[in-house]
Motif scaffolding. Sequence first.
Motif, PDB file in Angstrom:
ATOM      1  N   ILE A 157      43.975  33.464  49.010  1.00  0.00           N
ATOM      2  CA  ILE A 157      45.128  33.152  47.884  1.00  0.00           C
ATOM      3  C   ILE A 157      46.232  32.232  48.020  1.00  0.00           C
ATOM      4  O   ILE A 157      46.739  31.424  47.584  1.00  0.00           O
ATOM      5  CB  ILE A 157      45.929  35.002  46.761  1.00  0.00           C
ATOM      6  CG1 ILE A 157      45.141  35.356  46.089  1.00  0.00           C
ATOM      7  CG2 ILE A 157      46.958  33.900  46.227  1.00  0.00           C
ATOM      8  CD1 ILE A 157      45.737  36.788  45.908  1.00  0.00           C
ATOM      9  N   PHE A 190      41.217  42.669  43.324  1.00  0.00           N
ATOM     10  CA  PHE A 190      40.917  42.883  41.781  1.00  0.00           C
ATOM     11  C   PHE A 190      41.927  42.303  41.383  1.00  0.00           C
ATOM     12  O   PHE A 190      41.332  41.147  39.957  1.00  0.00           O
ATOM     13  CB  PHE A 190      42.154  44.207  41.569  1.00  0.00           C
ATOM     14  CG  PHE A 190      42.227  44.280  40.250  1.00  0.00           C
ATOM     15  CD1 PHE A 190      41.126  44.631  38.711  1.00  0.00           C
ATOM     16  CD2 PHE A 190      43.671  43.705  39.107  1.00  0.00           C
ATOM     17  CE1 PHE A 190      41.409  44.262  37.436  1.00  0.00           C
ATOM     18  CE2 PHE A 190      43.640  43.546  37.321  1.00  0.00           C
ATOM     19  CZ  PHE A 190      42.337  43.881  37.544  1.00  0.00           C
ATOM     20  N   VAL A 191      43.029  40.647  41.949  1.00  0.00           N
ATOM     21  CA  VAL A 191      43.463  39.905  40.748  1.00  0.00           C
ATOM     22  C   VAL A 191      42.298  38.228  41.885  1.00  0.00           C
ATOM     23  O   VAL A 191      41.712  37.748  40.811  1.00  0.00           O
ATOM     24  CB  VAL A 191      44.029  39.524  42.037  1.00  0.00           C
ATOM     25  CG1 VAL A 191      45.242  38.352  41.666  1.00  0.00           C
ATOM     26  CG2 VAL A 191      44.920  40.512  42.747  1.00  0.00           C
ATOM     27  N   MET A 208      44.171  38.102  50.074  1.00  0.00           N
ATOM     28  CA  MET A 208      45.163  37.345  50.029  1.00  0.00           C
ATOM     29  C   MET A 208      45.386  36.127  50.575  1.00  0.00           C
ATOM     30  O   MET A 208      46.634  35.034  50.460  1.00  0.00           O
ATOM     31  CB  MET A 208      46.456  38.861  51.158  1.00  0.00           C
ATOM     32  CG  MET A 208      46.355  39.737  50.346  1.00  0.00           C
ATOM     33  SD  MET A 208      47.537  39.717  48.410  1.00  0.00           S
ATOM     34  CE  MET A 208      47.809  41.362  48.251  1.00  0.00           C
ATOM     35  N   GLN A 256      39.236  38.208  40.894  1.00  0.00           N
ATOM     36  CA  GLN A 256      38.387  37.758  39.891  1.00  0.00           C
ATOM     37  C   GLN A 256      39.121  36.675  38.979  1.00  0.00           C
ATOM     38  O   GLN A 256      38.558  36.098  38.393  1.00  0.00           O
ATOM     39  CB  GLN A 256      37.526  38.519  39.112  1.00  0.00           C
ATOM     40  CG  GLN A 256      38.756  39.838  38.503  1.00  0.00           C
ATOM     41  CD  GLN A 256      38.060  40.966  38.125  1.00  0.00           C
ATOM     42  OE1 GLN A 256      36.927  40.790  37.222  1.00  0.00           O
ATOM     43  NE2 GLN A 256      38.249  42.193  38.446  1.00  0.00           N
ATOM     44  N   PHE A 257      40.183  36.531  38.937  1.00  0.00           N
ATOM     45  CA  PHE A 257      41.233  36.026  38.159  1.00  0.00           C
ATOM     46  C   PHE A 257      42.179  34.664  38.174  1.00  0.00           C
ATOM     47  O   PHE A 257      42.658  34.016  37.847  1.00  0.00           O
ATOM     48  CB  PHE A 257      42.735  36.801  37.189  1.00  0.00           C
ATOM     49  CG  PHE A 257      41.865  37.961  36.642  1.00  0.00           C
ATOM     50  CD1 PHE A 257      41.007  37.629  35.472  1.00  0.00           C
ATOM     51  CD2 PHE A 257      41.805  39.059  37.228  1.00  0.00           C
ATOM     52  CE1 PHE A 257      40.506  39.304  35.081  1.00  0.00           C
ATOM     53  CE2 PHE A 257      41.035  40.355  36.657  1.00  0.00           C
ATOM     54  CZ  PHE A 257      40.834  40.676  35.656  1.00  0.00           C
ATOM     55  N   LEU A 258      41.380  34.787  39.441  1.00  0.00           N
ATOM     56  CA  LEU A 258      42.400  33.283  40.359  1.00  0.00           C
ATOM     57  C   LEU A 258      41.317  31.826  39.147  1.00  0.00           C
ATOM     58  O   LEU A 258      39.824  32.450  38.997  1.00  0.00           O
ATOM     59  CB  LEU A 258      41.713  32.768  41.531  1.00  0.00           C
ATOM     60  CG  LEU A 258      42.828  33.744  42.444  1.00  0.00           C
ATOM     61  CD1 LEU A 258      42.185  34.327  43.815  1.00  0.00           C
ATOM     62  CD2 LEU A 258      44.127  33.533  41.932  1.00  0.00           C
ATOM     63  N   ILE A 272      49.855  36.803  51.857  1.00  0.00           N
ATOM     64  CA  ILE A 272      49.934  35.353  51.133  1.00  0.00           C
ATOM     65  C   ILE A 272      51.017  34.387  52.319  1.00  0.00           C
ATOM     66  O   ILE A 272      49.716  32.741  52.309  1.00  0.00           O
ATOM     67  CB  ILE A 272      50.443  35.735  50.165  1.00  0.00           C
ATOM     68  CG1 ILE A 272      49.486  36.173  49.147  1.00  0.00           C
ATOM     69  CG2 ILE A 272      50.792  34.348  49.151  1.00  0.00           C
ATOM     70  CD1 ILE A 272      50.167  36.378  47.709  1.00  0.00           C
ATOM     71  N   ARG A 278      48.040  24.039  45.266  1.00  0.00           N
ATOM     72  CA  ARG A 278      48.923  23.650  44.189  1.00  0.00           C
ATOM     73  C   ARG A 278      50.345  22.522  44.765  1.00  0.00           C
ATOM     74  O   ARG A 278      50.506  21.987  44.575  1.00  0.00           O
ATOM     75  CB  ARG A 278      49.340  24.636  43.220  1.00  0.00           C
ATOM     76  CG  ARG A 278      49.133  24.541  41.827  1.00  0.00           C
ATOM     77  CD  ARG A 278      50.526  25.622  41.425  1.00  0.00           C
ATOM     78  NE  ARG A 278      49.401  26.837  41.638  1.00  0.00           N
ATOM     79  CZ  ARG A 278      50.161  28.083  40.908  1.00  0.00           C
ATOM     80  NH1 ARG A 278      51.330  28.643  40.639  1.00  0.00           N
ATOM     81  NH2 ARG A 278      49.402  29.531  41.309  1.00  0.00           N
ATOM     82  N   GLY A 315      49.179  48.769  47.444  1.00  0.00           N
ATOM     83  CA  GLY A 315      48.451  47.697  47.426  1.00  0.00           C
ATOM     84  C   GLY A 315      46.863  48.510  47.315  1.00  0.00           C
ATOM     85  O   GLY A 315      47.325  49.363  47.222  1.00  0.00           O
TER      86      GLY A 315
END
Lengths: 330, 330
Positions: B251, B277-278, B248, B280-282, B222, B258, B72
Amino acid sequence: MATTIKEIAKLAKVSIATVSRALNDDKKVKSSTKKLIKSIANELNYNPNLLARSFVTKKSNIIGLVMPDIFGEFFMEIIRGVDEICYNHGYYTMVTSSHSNRSMVEAIVDYMSKGIVGGLILMTPLVEDDVKKTLASSKIPLVVISGKSELQKWDSISIDNFNGAYSVVDYLAEKGYKKIAHISGPQKNNDSIQRELGYRQALKNNGIEINKSWIVTGDFTINGGQAACETLMKLENPPEVIFASNDMMAIGCYVAARHLKLKIPVDFAVAGFDDIFVSQFLNPRLTSVHVPIYELGTNAAQILINRMNGNNDPIQNVKILTELIVGGSC
Amino acid sequence: MATTIKEIAKLAKVSIATVSRALNDDKKVKSSTKKLIKSIANELNYNPNLLARSFVTKKSNIIGLVMPDIFGEFFMEIIRGVDEICYNHGYYTMVTSSHSNRSMVEAIVDYMSKGIVGGLILMTPLVEDDVKKTLASSKIPLVVISGKSELQKWDSISIDNFNGAYSVVDYLAEKGYKKIAHISGPQKNNDSIQRELGYRQALKNNGIEINKSWIVTGDFTINGGQAACETLMKLENPPEVIFASNDMMAIGCYVAARHLKLKIPVDFAVAGFDDIFVSQFLNPRLTSVHVPIYELGTNAAQILINRMNGNNDPIQNVKILTELIVGGSC
DNA sequence: TATTTGAATGTAAACGTTTTCATTGCGTGG
DNA sequence: CCACGCAATGAAAACGTTTACATTCAAATA
């Protein structure tokens, strides 16, 4: 200070030579003395001074891992793979990157010339001529992790970029897409080159003609991907789907979509390459080509260690196979 | 084979002692001979054998970096930071992890006892007693990167977990949320403990009473986050917002949302910690606490190198400040 | 019995560097 | 002109290990 074989020798009433031999399991040592010596060594908590040993044997069990950069999960996985194998074989892993202000060559030379590392793993998407020249003069075994097999020169591991790209583009064509665009990586990057070749071949085999305006050069970054995507979608005749040469640029396409208020996959579709960790959490999940990066590392380390132990088999050029991961992005 | 000071000595018609001194810029060498020796060394492409040097000086410029795992971006960034500083000071970075089948202690002892590394950076969220005992016997300088400052024992760098957690929970309270839940990390993990304390303090200071059923233990994964989130949302009286102890698990909350067909942030809101890093794209972007991990690495390396160079200042316990990153998830 | 063999161990050199302790030679003060 | 000090250099030891070569001793062979 730490215990040495000298002290063990004194206690066991033998010479240091015998101690050395006993600890290295030389067959010529009587098993009774061997047992004695080992028990004393154990008692004293003896640890061989690896510096002294490497110094005299001229062999080091330290493996140098040189990379263009230390960033992101790709390199992380490589390190993890290398470290795993090294650990299992009693080797040590030393890492460095070229640190932007020095060339790959300097980094390699530094590692090769100081006598510290006994073997080298070089990770680079592009083996340039000056690097080749440097590698050719190497006295220690080395393995190249590269975008392309450097046949007949050094052991190498590479990703099967061509077939990976082929598989995803072929999948797109089979799904009925006709207007398939491509965002490539940097011009001289071998990963990028091979992937573009796979793209072209897949189009050809599916009877789709290549439209040059649908092939845009990117730089493997999110921003680059975003820019390229916007360029593509603003064409008079925009593509239906974009195959980005890596996932980072595919993410850039997602960002562009938000900007342009377009919806993936209805307004346009996206596919990537690498299947990085993020990709599974994009919405919709990114279709991509999974690369077992960890295995790149383990393979490289294993081959290198074999060489360091005298393996003289012919040069190996291993290709790591990829796997198509289908998401909702196309 | 490589050139040695012997050859240089012969060519310069001086003794090897003078060569050694000249190359090490000893003041006692006449500047003319120094110049001569250096030019010859340059000509012959001389590189000092670091093994021999370390061997005789009993000092190594290799820094060992021991981590619980190599996986990671967190560890990646640490490595990058350490490597950057090491490179700048002519040091080398050797990495390893405890490899699941050996304890942290074994990994440390291995690095300490072989004479290869001259300084140690230990990265672990929890310094257990056996590790403490091992560290106490260390002959080489070491720095701990930990979830909590180990005051007055070793130099250490840690994240300001408490205030980071406080800031995000305080932000949530100020925004008007009353029902604020928390998914904690593993029980004994110091990062986790400090963050929970920050959470509790922020609630208290905002006059919000603690509801024990809204504090669930997770495991930093997760899946753990998903399970915890589902537990929380199925309560008779579910919370309005969940503060997960790391991204994590946050997420995992997205995944749970969902599944449960709930919408973030309308049905419930989420905040995390780490700003990986992830995040910001969620979609929506995760509100989180940014941690400058890279600086953890650079700081640790810098302090260690100073120690290796004889710095005798009192023990330092550096706390790295965090930054609240506001996204659309709450 | 004399000689050879070979197993077990010892002796000592070697690796490349740093560093302590001389040694040399020159300039300076008395 | 002698003695002293100091700058410059050299000689040699030391670090811990491996290993080529030597030595020992006993058993086996002739």
